[in-house]
Design a protein around this motif. Structure first.
Motif, mmCIF file in Angstrom:
data_model
loop_
_atom_site.group_PDB
_atom_site.id
_atom_site.type_symbol
_atom_site.label_atom_id
_atom_site.label_comp_id
_atom_site.label_asym_id
_atom_site.label_seq_id
_atom_site.Cartn_x
_atom_site.Cartn_y
_atom_site.Cartn_z
ATOM 1 N N PRO A 1 16.345 3.600 -5.353
ATOM 2 C CA PRO A 1 15.852 4.963 -5.583
ATOM 3 C C PRO A 1 15.839 5.775 -4.292
ATOM 4 C CG PRO A 1 14.417 3.352 -6.636
ATOM 5 C CD PRO A 1 15.358 2.578 -5.777
ATOM 6 N N HIS A 2 16.156 7.058 -4.396
ATOM 7 C CA HIS A 2 16.207 7.915 -3.212
ATOM 8 C C HIS A 2 14.879 7.935 -2.462
ATOM 9 C CE1 HIS A 2 20.195 9.746 -3.385
ATOM 10 N NE2 HIS A 2 20.081 9.759 -4.706
ATOM 11 N N ASP A 3 13.766 7.886 -3.196
ATOM 12 C CA ASP A 3 12.472 7.930 -2.520
ATOM 13 C C ASP A 3 12.066 6.576 -1.956
ATOM 14 O OD1 ASP A 3 12.083 6.716 -4.948
ATOM 15 O OD2 ASP A 3 10.290 7.861 -5.491
ATOM 16 N N HIS A 4 12.960 5.578 -2.071
ATOM 17 C CA HIS A 4 12.734 4.275 -1.443
ATOM 18 C C HIS A 4 13.719 4.037 -0.300
ATOM 19 C CE1 HIS A 4 9.944 2.110 -4.382
ATOM 20 N NE2 HIS A 4 10.055 3.355 -4.836
ATOM 21 N N LEU B 1 5.232 -0.279 5.302
ATOM 22 C CA LEU B 1 5.606 -0.859 4.007
ATOM 23 C C LEU B 1 4.317 -1.292 3.321
ATOM 24 C CD1 LEU B 1 7.921 -1.760 2.125
ATOM 25 C CD2 LEU B 1 7.930 -3.955 3.322
ATOM 26 N N ILE B 2 3.860 -0.469 2.390
ATOM 27 C CA ILE B 2 2.585 -0.711 1.717
ATOM 28 C C ILE B 2 2.794 -0.674 0.210
ATOM 29 C CG2 ILE B 2 0.225 0.126 1.390
ATOM 30 C CD1 ILE B 2 0.376 1.402 4.146
ATOM 31 N N GLN B 3 2.316 -1.738 -0.449
ATOM 32 C CA GLN B 3 2.399 -1.828 -1.901
ATOM 33 C C GLN B 3 3.825 -1.606 -2.405
ATOM 34 O OE1 GLN B 3 -0.534 0.964 -3.362
ATOM 35 N NE2 GLN B 3 -2.256 -0.415 -2.888
ATOM 36 N N CYS C 1 21.994 -8.232 -2.497
ATOM 37 C CA CYS C 1 20.614 -8.276 -2.004
ATOM 38 C C CYS C 1 19.626 -7.555 -2.925
ATOM 39 C CB CYS C 1 20.552 -7.662 -0.609
ATOM 40 S SG CYS C 1 21.393 -8.625 0.662
ATOM 41 N N ARG C 2 20.075 -6.497 -3.583
ATOM 42 C CA ARG C 2 19.218 -5.685 -4.459
ATOM 43 C C ARG C 2 17.853 -5.387 -3.800
ATOM 44 N NH1 ARG C 2 19.237 -8.973 -9.980
ATOM 45 N NH2 ARG C 2 18.777 -10.615 -8.455
ATOM 46 N N PRO C 3 17.869 -4.698 -2.666
ATOM 47 C CA PRO C 3 16.600 -4.428 -1.960
ATOM 48 C C PRO C 3 15.754 -3.405 -2.710
ATOM 49 C CG PRO C 3 18.390 -3.244 -0.918
ATOM 50 C CD PRO C 3 19.021 -4.116 -1.977
ATOM 51 N N LYS C 4 14.439 -3.543 -2.580
ATOM 52 C CA LYS C 4 13.531 -2.567 -3.177
ATOM 53 C C LYS C 4 13.446 -1.304 -2.321
ATOM 54 C CE LYS C 4 10.781 -6.361 -5.075
ATOM 55 N NZ LYS C 4 9.475 -7.081 -5.002
ATOM 56 N N ASN C 5 13.604 -1.470 -1.003
ATOM 57 C CA ASN C 5 13.610 -0.341 -0.073
ATOM 58 C C ASN C 5 14.741 -0.550 0.921
ATOM 59 O OD1 ASN C 5 10.827 1.245 -0.499
ATOM 60 N ND2 ASN C 5 10.412 -0.961 -0.680
ATOM 61 N N ARG D 1 6.367 -0.061 -1.062
ATOM 62 C CA ARG D 1 7.018 1.221 -0.815
ATOM 63 C C ARG D 1 7.060 1.498 0.681
ATOM 64 N NH1 ARG D 1 6.762 6.412 -3.242
ATOM 65 N NH2 ARG D 1 8.197 7.759 -2.083
ATOM 66 N N ALA D 2 8.246 1.830 1.183
ATOM 67 C CA ALA D 2 8.409 2.159 2.597
ATOM 68 C C ALA D 2 8.250 3.659 2.773
ATOM 69 C CB ALA D 2 9.784 1.707 3.092
ATOM 70 N N ARG D 3 7.417 4.050 3.743
ATOM 71 C CA ARG D 3 7.165 5.472 4.006
ATOM 72 C C ARG D 3 7.040 5.708 5.503
ATOM 73 N NH1 ARG D 3 3.543 4.385 -0.256
ATOM 74 N NH2 ARG D 3 3.894 5.605 -2.164
ATOM 75 N N ILE D 4 7.419 6.905 5.925
ATOM 76 C CA ILE D 4 7.192 7.323 7.305
ATOM 77 C C ILE D 4 5.722 7.706 7.445
ATOM 78 C CG2 ILE D 4 7.694 9.088 9.032
ATOM 79 C CD1 ILE D 4 10.544 9.175 7.972
ATOM 80 N N SER D 5 5.038 7.097 8.423
ATOM 81 C CA SER D 5 3.598 7.300 8.532
ATOM 82 C C SER D 5 3.164 7.878 9.871
ATOM 83 C CB SER D 5 2.860 5.975 8.310
ATOM 84 O OG SER D 5 3.247 5.018 9.286
ATOM 85 N N GLY D 6 4.084 8.035 10.813
ATOM 86 C CA GLY D 6 3.671 8.569 12.098
ATOM 87 C C GLY D 6 4.764 8.465 13.136
ATOM 88 N N LYS D 7 4.366 8.638 14.383
ATOM 89 C CA LYS D 7 5.337 8.605 15.474
ATOM 90 C C LYS D 7 4.654 8.118 16.733
ATOM 91 C CE LYS D 7 8.859 11.480 17.725
ATOM 92 N NZ LYS D 7 9.475 12.830 17.795
#
Length: 395
Positions: free
Chosen positions: A252-255, A267-269, A224-228, A271-277
């Motif tokens: 990458p660890h930060d992905h 998931l923006i640009q 699959c070679r996922p980006k995130n 890159r997956a990031r935690i943005s809230g709860k």
């Protein structure tokens, strides 16, 4: 593009000859998988999951040695496992009945769609089993994880129309989901108590996992070679192990994102990031109400269940605050005999007389005094903390 695996494994010898379509995942990889959410349940287990057909010979041995009825507990969604049970029953001249609404419904759907191959006359209605000798009966039911309301648990508790008798054989065709150990062992002990021979993964190979092990996950990530990557479906140790596998294949660890229920992931640009709860958790069903029971009510119920309740009833003069009747004390579920409260009645009277002299006559304040006095006495005397319900009536 986001890809969610759900529960999966890559059986190289599937019973229905439908191999995992790795070419489709390779095509998705060429298009670019921005986020892969992958099953983590077996991420700590090295190697590959054995094929489902490996348990066929074990099931045949169990069927060959069974003296009376055979009762099989399995997930109602595991069509391949049920197919093997049907095949073994047909081979040894037994009839099969499905027990439990989810099992009957799912197997009916699987049969209609052609996923379940049922020889004519093999499956019968559970209501006709009394007409068959025990050595010709197979029951397939739910409850392999010790669910309290499932058919197998009710059989173990003698709370089901099907009564376990000496010589029955029960097959738990599943592995333990983490957290269910006590419930499953309780069911096994209950079945054994009534004379059943219980066959489970601990003493026979009657189950292979439906979740990909570490080897399959590595293989899958390389395709699959996922980006995130976002590991899902597992406890923290499983999620962490799955994240490490993804990192080994080049993510990458930060992905790599590990999130609990209620965590918001954006998931923006690329890159997956935690943005809230957001608020997430159990929704309690209580009778006809859904979600109306909160933590305070559950806390009260826990106290009532563990420690019981003590009620205090007395009548006071509304102007002077002096006691005109009572206090009458009763206990339920606390293990304290009502006659024992004679020792605390003088203490309550003394506190209330003092409060009357101080001009404290408001019922709510009197209730608090009674609760504190009685609560301290019970704690000092019995080391218990029951719910105390004082009722003050003014006249």
């Amino acid at each position: 593009m986001a890809v969610h695996t759900g529960d999966f494994k890559m059986d190289q010898l599937p019973l229905d000859n439908r191999l995992t379509d790795l070419h489709a995942f390779a095509r998705l990889s060429e298009e670019g998988i921005d986020l892969l959410l992958s099953d983590s349940t077996n991420a700590e287990v090295p190697g590959f999951v054995p094929p489902e057909r490996d348990i066929s010979n074990v099931l045949r041995t169990v069927f060959a040695n069974a003296r009376k009825r055979i009762i099989v507990a399995s997930f109602a969604s595991h069509v391949h496992r049920i197919q093997q049970i049907l095949d073994a029953a047909h081979e040894y001249g037994r009839r099969v009945a499905f027990v439990g609404r989810s099992m009957v419904r799912n197997m009916g759907i699987a049969r209609d769609l052609g996923y379940l191959k049922v020889p004519p006359g093999l499956v019968v209605d559970v209501r006709t089993l009394d007409d068959l000798p025990d050595h010709e009966v197979v029951l397939v039911c739910t409850g392999s994880q010790g669910e309290p309301m499932a058919a197998l648990s009710r059989m173990a508790n003698r709370d089901h129309q099907i009564r376990i008798v000496d010589g029955d054989t029960v097959i738990l065709a599943s592995s333990l989901i983490p957290g269910n150990e006590n419930a499953v062992y309780r069911v096994i002990n209950g079945l054994t108590r009534w004379g059943a021979d219980v066959v489970h993964k601990g003493n026979a190979k009657v189950h292979v996992s439906g979740h990909a092990s570490a080897g399959e996950l590595l293989y899958f990530y390389n395709i699959c070679r996922p980006k995130n990557l976002m590991p899902v479906h597992g406890e923290w140790r499983h999620l962490r192990a799955n994240a490490e596998l993804g990192a080994l294949t080049g993510v990458p660890h930060d992905h790599i994102v590990i999130a609990e229920d209620g965590i918001v992931v954006d998931l923006i640009q690329g890159r997956a990031r935690i943005s809230g709860k957001v608020q997430a958790g159990y929704v309690y069903v209580d009778g006809l109400s859904v979600g109306d029971v909160g933590e305070p009510a559950l806390k009260d119920r826990k106290i009532l269940g563990d420690e019981g309740i003590i009620s205090v009833f007395l009548v006071v003069d509304s102007s002077t605050g002096k006691i005109t009747a009572g206090p009458h004390i009763q206990a339920r579920g606390s293990g304290i005999d009502d006659s024992a409260f004679g020792a605390v009645v003088p203490k309550i009277n003394e506190v209330l007389e003092r409060s009357a002299q101080d001009g404290v006559v408001e019922p709510h304040q009197l209730q608090q005094l009674i609760r504190r006095t009685l609560g301290k006495w019970v704690s000092d005397t019995y080391r218990r903390r029951p719910m105390i319900l004082p009722v003050v009536v003014e006249v």
